[in-house]
Design a protein around this motif. Sequence first.
Motif, PDB file in Angstrom:
ATOM      1  N   ALA A  16      41.569  48.288  49.218  1.00 39.61           N
ATOM      2  CA  ALA A  16      40.843  49.456  49.727  1.00 39.61           C
ATOM      3  C   ALA A  16      40.400  50.357  48.577  1.00 39.61           C
ATOM      4  CB  ALA A  16      41.706  50.220  50.717  1.00 39.61           C
ATOM      5  N   LEU A  17      41.240  50.485  47.556  1.00 36.61           N
ATOM      6  CA  LEU A  17      40.873  51.291  46.390  1.00 36.61           C
ATOM      7  C   LEU A  17      39.719  50.652  45.614  1.00 36.61           C
ATOM      8  CD1 LEU A  17      44.406  52.370  45.090  1.00 36.61           C
ATOM      9  CD2 LEU A  17      42.767  53.742  46.407  1.00 36.61           C
ATOM     10  N   VAL A  18      39.690  49.330  45.561  1.00 34.06           N
ATOM     11  CA  VAL A  18      38.571  48.627  44.916  1.00 34.06           C
ATOM     12  C   VAL A  18      37.275  48.941  45.651  1.00 34.06           C
ATOM     13  CG1 VAL A  18      37.534  46.356  44.455  1.00 34.06           C
ATOM     14  CG2 VAL A  18      39.955  46.757  43.935  1.00 34.06           C
ATOM     15  N   ALA A  19      37.329  48.891  46.976  1.00 34.90           N
ATOM     16  CA  ALA A  19      36.135  49.199  47.772  1.00 34.90           C
ATOM     17  C   ALA A  19      35.649  50.616  47.488  1.00 34.90           C
ATOM     18  CB  ALA A  19      36.429  49.006  49.258  1.00 34.90           C
ATOM     19  N   GLU A  20      36.577  51.564  47.404  1.00 37.92           N
ATOM     20  CA  GLU A  20      36.202  52.951  47.098  1.00 37.92           C
ATOM     21  C   GLU A  20      35.648  53.069  45.683  1.00 37.92           C
ATOM     22  OE1 GLU A  20      39.436  55.647  47.851  1.00 37.92           O
ATOM     23  OE2 GLU A  20      39.828  54.743  49.809  1.00 37.92           O
ATOM     24  N   GLN A  25      30.278  48.675  47.287  1.00 40.95           N
ATOM     25  CA  GLN A  25      29.561  47.460  46.897  1.00 40.95           C
ATOM     26  C   GLN A  25      30.433  46.225  47.063  1.00 40.95           C
ATOM     27  OE1 GLN A  25      26.234  47.354  46.016  1.00 40.95           O
ATOM     28  NE2 GLN A  25      26.340  49.466  46.699  1.00 40.95           N
ATOM     29  N   ILE A  26      31.750  46.427  46.957  1.00 41.85           N
ATOM     30  CA  ILE A  26      32.710  45.348  47.163  1.00 41.85           C
ATOM     31  C   ILE A  26      33.553  45.740  48.370  1.00 41.85           C
ATOM     32  CG2 ILE A  26      34.665  44.082  46.182  1.00 41.85           C
ATOM     33  CD1 ILE A  26      33.573  44.920  43.393  1.00 41.85           C
ATOM     34  N   THR A  27      33.694  44.859  49.322  1.00 44.85           N
ATOM     35  CA  THR A  27      34.528  45.153  50.476  1.00 44.85           C
ATOM     36  C   THR A  27      35.987  44.872  50.132  1.00 44.85           C
ATOM     37  OG1 THR A  27      34.428  42.914  51.376  1.00 44.85           O
ATOM     38  CG2 THR A  27      32.682  44.465  52.074  1.00 44.85           C
ATOM     39  N   LEU A  41      32.555  39.960  41.381  1.00 48.85           N
ATOM     40  CA  LEU A  41      32.046  40.591  42.600  1.00 48.85           C
ATOM     41  C   LEU A  41      31.145  41.780  42.285  1.00 48.85           C
ATOM     42  CD1 LEU A  41      35.255  40.596  44.828  1.00 48.85           C
ATOM     43  CD2 LEU A  41      33.297  39.053  44.974  1.00 48.85           C
ATOM     44  N   GLY A  42      31.096  42.155  41.009  1.00 47.92           N
ATOM     45  CA  GLY A  42      30.233  43.262  40.613  1.00 47.92           C
ATOM     46  C   GLY A  42      30.948  44.542  40.252  1.00 47.92           C
ATOM     47  N   LEU A  43      32.277  44.499  40.069  1.00 49.23           N
ATOM     48  CA  LEU A  43      32.983  45.715  39.648  1.00 49.23           C
ATOM     49  C   LEU A  43      32.613  46.006  38.199  1.00 49.23           C
ATOM     50  CD1 LEU A  43      34.959  47.898  40.631  1.00 49.23           C
ATOM     51  CD2 LEU A  43      36.781  46.586  39.533  1.00 49.23           C
ATOM     52  N   THR A  44      31.975  47.121  37.992  1.00 51.99           N
ATOM     53  CA  THR A  44      31.492  47.515  36.666  1.00 51.99           C
ATOM     54  C   THR A  44      32.604  48.181  35.870  1.00 51.99           C
ATOM     55  OG1 THR A  44      30.842  49.708  37.432  1.00 51.99           O
ATOM     56  CG2 THR A  44      29.191  47.931  37.639  1.00 51.99           C
ATOM     57  N   SER A  45      32.325  48.473  34.600  1.00 53.49           N
ATOM     58  CA  SER A  45      33.312  49.172  33.777  1.00 53.49           C
ATOM     59  C   SER A  45      33.594  50.560  34.347  1.00 53.49           C
ATOM     60  CB  SER A  45      32.855  49.251  32.323  1.00 53.49           C
ATOM     61  OG  SER A  45      31.597  49.870  32.233  1.00 53.49           O
ATOM     62  N   LEU A  46      32.571  51.229  34.873  1.00 48.47           N
ATOM     63  CA  LEU A  46      32.785  52.519  35.518  1.00 48.47           C
ATOM     64  C   LEU A  46      33.662  52.336  36.760  1.00 48.47           C
ATOM     65  CD1 LEU A  46      32.323  55.531  35.842  1.00 48.47           C
ATOM     66  CD2 LEU A  46      30.173  55.008  37.014  1.00 48.47           C
ATOM     67  N   GLY A  47      33.427  51.275  37.505  1.00 49.88           N
ATOM     68  CA  GLY A  47      34.255  50.981  38.670  1.00 49.88           C
ATOM     69  C   GLY A  47      35.696  50.730  38.279  1.00 49.88           C
ATOM     70  N   ASP A  73      42.223  42.362  36.673  1.00 55.57           N
ATOM     71  CA  ASP A  73      41.199  41.364  36.996  1.00 55.57           C
ATOM     72  C   ASP A  73      41.090  41.058  38.479  1.00 55.57           C
ATOM     73  OD1 ASP A  73      40.361  41.124  34.402  1.00 55.57           O
ATOM     74  OD2 ASP A  73      41.411  39.250  34.017  1.00 55.57           O
ATOM     75  N   THR A  74      42.202  41.038  39.183  1.00 54.61           N
ATOM     76  CA  THR A  74      42.181  40.711  40.612  1.00 54.61           C
ATOM     77  C   THR A  74      43.073  41.675  41.381  1.00 54.61           C
ATOM     78  OG1 THR A  74      44.077  39.198  40.571  1.00 54.61           O
ATOM     79  CG2 THR A  74      41.909  38.238  40.098  1.00 54.61           C
ATOM     80  N   VAL A  75      42.877  41.729  42.672  1.00 58.80           N
ATOM     81  CA  VAL A  75      43.727  42.566  43.517  1.00 58.80           C
ATOM     82  C   VAL A  75      45.175  42.109  43.422  1.00 58.80           C
ATOM     83  CG1 VAL A  75      44.276  43.133  45.923  1.00 58.80           C
ATOM     84  CG2 VAL A  75      41.914  43.270  45.104  1.00 58.80           C
ATOM     85  N   GLU A  76      45.387  40.803  43.487  1.00 55.98           N
ATOM     86  CA  GLU A  76      46.766  40.308  43.461  1.00 55.98           C
ATOM     87  C   GLU A  76      47.451  40.585  42.129  1.00 55.98           C
ATOM     88  OE1 GLU A  76      50.240  39.451  44.581  1.00 55.98           O
ATOM     89  OE2 GLU A  76      48.607  39.476  46.029  1.00 55.98           O
TER      90      GLU A  76
END
Length: 88
Positions: A16-20, A25-27, A41-47, A73-76
């Motif tokens: 959920a934090l990744v989505a925010e 842009q990423i669910t 998935l498109g997570l940028t450096s700012l993200g 790198d990943t949620v897990e």
Amino acid sequence: MTRDDPRHDVAAVVAALVAEASDGQITAAGALAEPDSLALLGLTSLGQVRLIQAVERRFGIAVEPDDDLVALDTVESLARYLRERGVA
């Protein structure tokens, strides 16, 4: 929040934090499903910076620059990083 509540799961909260952090842009489901890298998935450096800040606020920990940031790198891998630091 109870243990039966899926929001209790660290990985679900991180997703959920990744989505925010990605401004939607990423669910959360997409973040959970990505086995290799959130960057794919498109997570940028700012993200990534936003994600670190959100994780620090939500879990009350400091992500140290000296830590192995491959954990981002990943949620897990991020959930595992948090669990290793005592987040349940």
